[in-house]
Design an enzyme around this catalytic site. Structure first.
Site, PDB file in Angstrom:
ATOM      1  N   ASP A 163       0.809  -1.104  -0.085  1.00 39.67           N
ATOM      2  CA  ASP A 163       0.069  -0.052  -0.055  1.00 39.67           C
ATOM      3  C   ASP A 163       1.140   1.432   0.045  1.00 39.67           C
ATOM      4  OD1 ASP A 163      -2.155   1.448   0.313  1.00 39.67           O
ATOM      5  OD2 ASP A 163      -2.070   1.612   2.282  1.00 39.67           O
ATOM      6  N   HIS A 164       0.569   2.247  -0.837  1.00 34.51           N
ATOM      7  CA  HIS A 164       1.276   3.491  -1.089  1.00 34.51           C
ATOM      8  C   HIS A 164       2.906   3.159  -1.115  1.00 34.51           C
ATOM      9  CE1 HIS A 164      -1.942   5.963  -1.037  1.00 34.51           C
ATOM     10  NE2 HIS A 164      -2.479   5.408   0.087  1.00 34.51           N
ATOM     11  N   GLU A 177      -1.088   5.792  -8.603  1.00 27.20           N
ATOM     12  CA  GLU A 177      -2.176   6.771  -8.165  1.00 27.20           C
ATOM     13  C   GLU A 177      -1.975   8.004  -8.798  1.00 27.20           C
ATOM     14  OE1 GLU A 177      -2.529   7.243  -3.841  1.00 27.20           O
ATOM     15  OE2 GLU A 177      -3.027   9.464  -3.991  1.00 27.20           O
ATOM     16  N   HIS A 218      -7.644  10.320   3.869  1.00 24.78           N
ATOM     17  CA  HIS A 218      -6.918   9.321   4.517  1.00 24.78           C
ATOM     18  C   HIS A 218      -7.202   9.881   6.073  1.00 24.78           C
ATOM     19  CE1 HIS A 218      -4.285   8.194   0.991  1.00 24.78           C
ATOM     20  NE2 HIS A 218      -4.738   7.063   1.363  1.00 24.78           N
ATOM     21  N   HIS A 242      -9.269   5.058  -1.911  1.00 29.67           N
ATOM     22  CA  HIS A 242      -8.376   5.183  -0.799  1.00 29.67           C
ATOM     23  C   HIS A 242      -9.282   5.942   0.207  1.00 29.67           C
ATOM     24  CE1 HIS A 242      -4.234   3.677  -1.932  1.00 29.67           C
ATOM     25  NE2 HIS A 242      -5.071   3.316  -2.999  1.00 29.67           N
ATOM     26  N   GLY A 243      -8.731   5.845   1.554  1.00 32.38           N
ATOM     27  CA  GLY A 243      -9.387   6.715   2.612  1.00 32.38           C
ATOM     28  C   GLY A 243     -10.663   6.329   2.874  1.00 32.38           C
ATOM     29  N   VAL A 266      -9.296  -0.164   3.537  1.00 32.89           N
ATOM     30  CA  VAL A 266      -9.947   0.241   4.852  1.00 32.89           C
ATOM     31  C   VAL A 266      -8.878   0.097   5.896  1.00 32.89           C
ATOM     32  CG1 VAL A 266     -11.437  -0.240   6.821  1.00 32.89           C
ATOM     33  CG2 VAL A 266     -12.233  -0.596   4.218  1.00 32.89           C
ATOM     34  N   THR A 309      -7.750   2.955   8.809  1.00 29.91           N
ATOM     35  CA  THR A 309      -8.108   3.624  10.208  1.00 29.91           C
ATOM     36  C   THR A 309      -9.175   3.198  10.883  1.00 29.91           C
ATOM     37  OG1 THR A 309      -7.597   5.846   8.768  1.00 29.91           O
ATOM     38  CG2 THR A 309      -8.688   6.167  10.833  1.00 29.91           C
TER      39      THR A 309
HETATM   40 ZN   LIG Z   1      -4.401   5.314   0.687  1.00 29.38          ZN
END
Ligand SMILES: [Zn+2]
Length: 306
Positions: A82-83, A134, A180, A208-209, A231, A233
């Site tokens: 991720d990222h 992205e 995010h 995202h977020g 998902v 947070t």
């Molecule tokens: Zn993200």
């Protein structure tokens, strides 16, 4: 079963108008909670590790935990970066056995984002591994972003066409209005923008977020091409809430397993809810494989559920 790639899964989701949940994991309890929920829901699942997660757990541990969980599951499990904001991080993850990568060059100038994404794609595709990229920028709430900044960072549909053609990426993370690390689900996505992007590109769109996105807005986005929903947070919140609650109820406990077991269950509950919401529950019908018995059990610490 062994880890699988994300390309075919996301294509199936796109065509079937559902989304595959991509859940961030940093430790063993999170990995187990996520895979257990997917197993019970008969849903494919993406476990993703961020660069922060890799710094925390170590690349070898992160990869081994998810690989082990996948091998004990009868549903398809993807190990995704991720990222990955570094070219080098992507290549290290490829070597460590990740079955899906993300190069995030959204903070870089447009041409540099294209050039580095294309390099990652070229190498990953040699190994049969798909790459998410992205375009536009999904901002982070802890940076104190304004509505104007969120709008200015949204994905440009014409640029999306150029970007996908020139990079060869397999899925595209788009900035549609989510942010995010939001603690409440109150953001609404720009569905008209999503439609405009989908009119230009036919690859799966990644949201995202999503912890900060209203559920009805996420559902609408699935109907218009969002096939992977991240998902993170919300899982961290659930894990921490479970931990706090267990500590309150067992203040004299010195066995961390009795606390962490509760955290694992809380993660599982959130993942189960999201899998059902995204429509991926029951999409794995018959794999012919049987999951081995679980070697751990939930510890009942009493008290009422939230
Ligand atoms: Zn993200």
């Amino acid at each position: 079963m062994p880890l699988v790639g994300s390309k075919e899964l996301l294509r199936s989701a796109l065509e079937g108008h559902f989304a595959i949940g991509a859940f961030n994991a940093n430790n063993m309890e999170q990995v187990q909670g996520i895979v257990d929920a997917a197993e019970e829901e008969k849903a494919p699942v993406i476990l993703q590790v961020s660069q922060g997660g890799i710094r925390y757990a170590g690349l070898a541990f992160a990869a081994a935990m998810v690989r082990t969980a996948a091998e004990g599951a009868s549903v398809p499990v993807v190990l995704h970066l991720d990222h990955g904001t570094d070219f080098e991080q992507n290549i290290l993850c490829l070597r460590a056995g990740f079955t899906s990568l993300m190069f995030d060059g959204s903070k870089r100038p447009y041409e540099e984002n294209i050039a580095t994404t294309a390099r990652v794609v070229e190498i990953a595709h040699i190994c049969g591994i798909p790459v998410e990229a992205e375009l536009g920028r999904v901002l982070t709430s802890t940076d104190g972003v304004t509505p104007e900044e969120i709008r200015a960072a949204m994905t440009n549909p014409d640029q999306a066409l150029d970007f996908v053609q020139r990079t060869g990426c397999d899925s595209l993370a788009c900035a549609l209005g989510s942010v995010h690390a939001m603690k409440e689900a109150k953001a609404t996505l720009d569905i008209e923008l999503l439609k405009a992007i989908r009119a230009k590109v036919d690859i799966p769109i990644v949201l995202h977020g999503a912890s900060g996105v209203a559920e009805d807005s996420a559902l609408e986005a699935i109907q218009y091409g969002v096939a992977k929903i991240n998902v993170a947070t919300m899982l961290n919140q659930a894990f921490t809430r479970g931990l706090h609650k267990a500590q309150q109820e067992l203040p004299d406990n010195t066995d961390p397993r009795k606390w962490l077991d509760h955290s694992r269950e809380k993660v599982k509950e959130v993942v189960r809810h999201k899998i059902r919401l995204f429509g991926s529950s029951g999409t794995v019908r018959s794999t012919g494989l049987v999951s081995p018995p679980k070697s751990y059990r939930t510890v009942d610490i009493g008290g009422t559920e939230e």
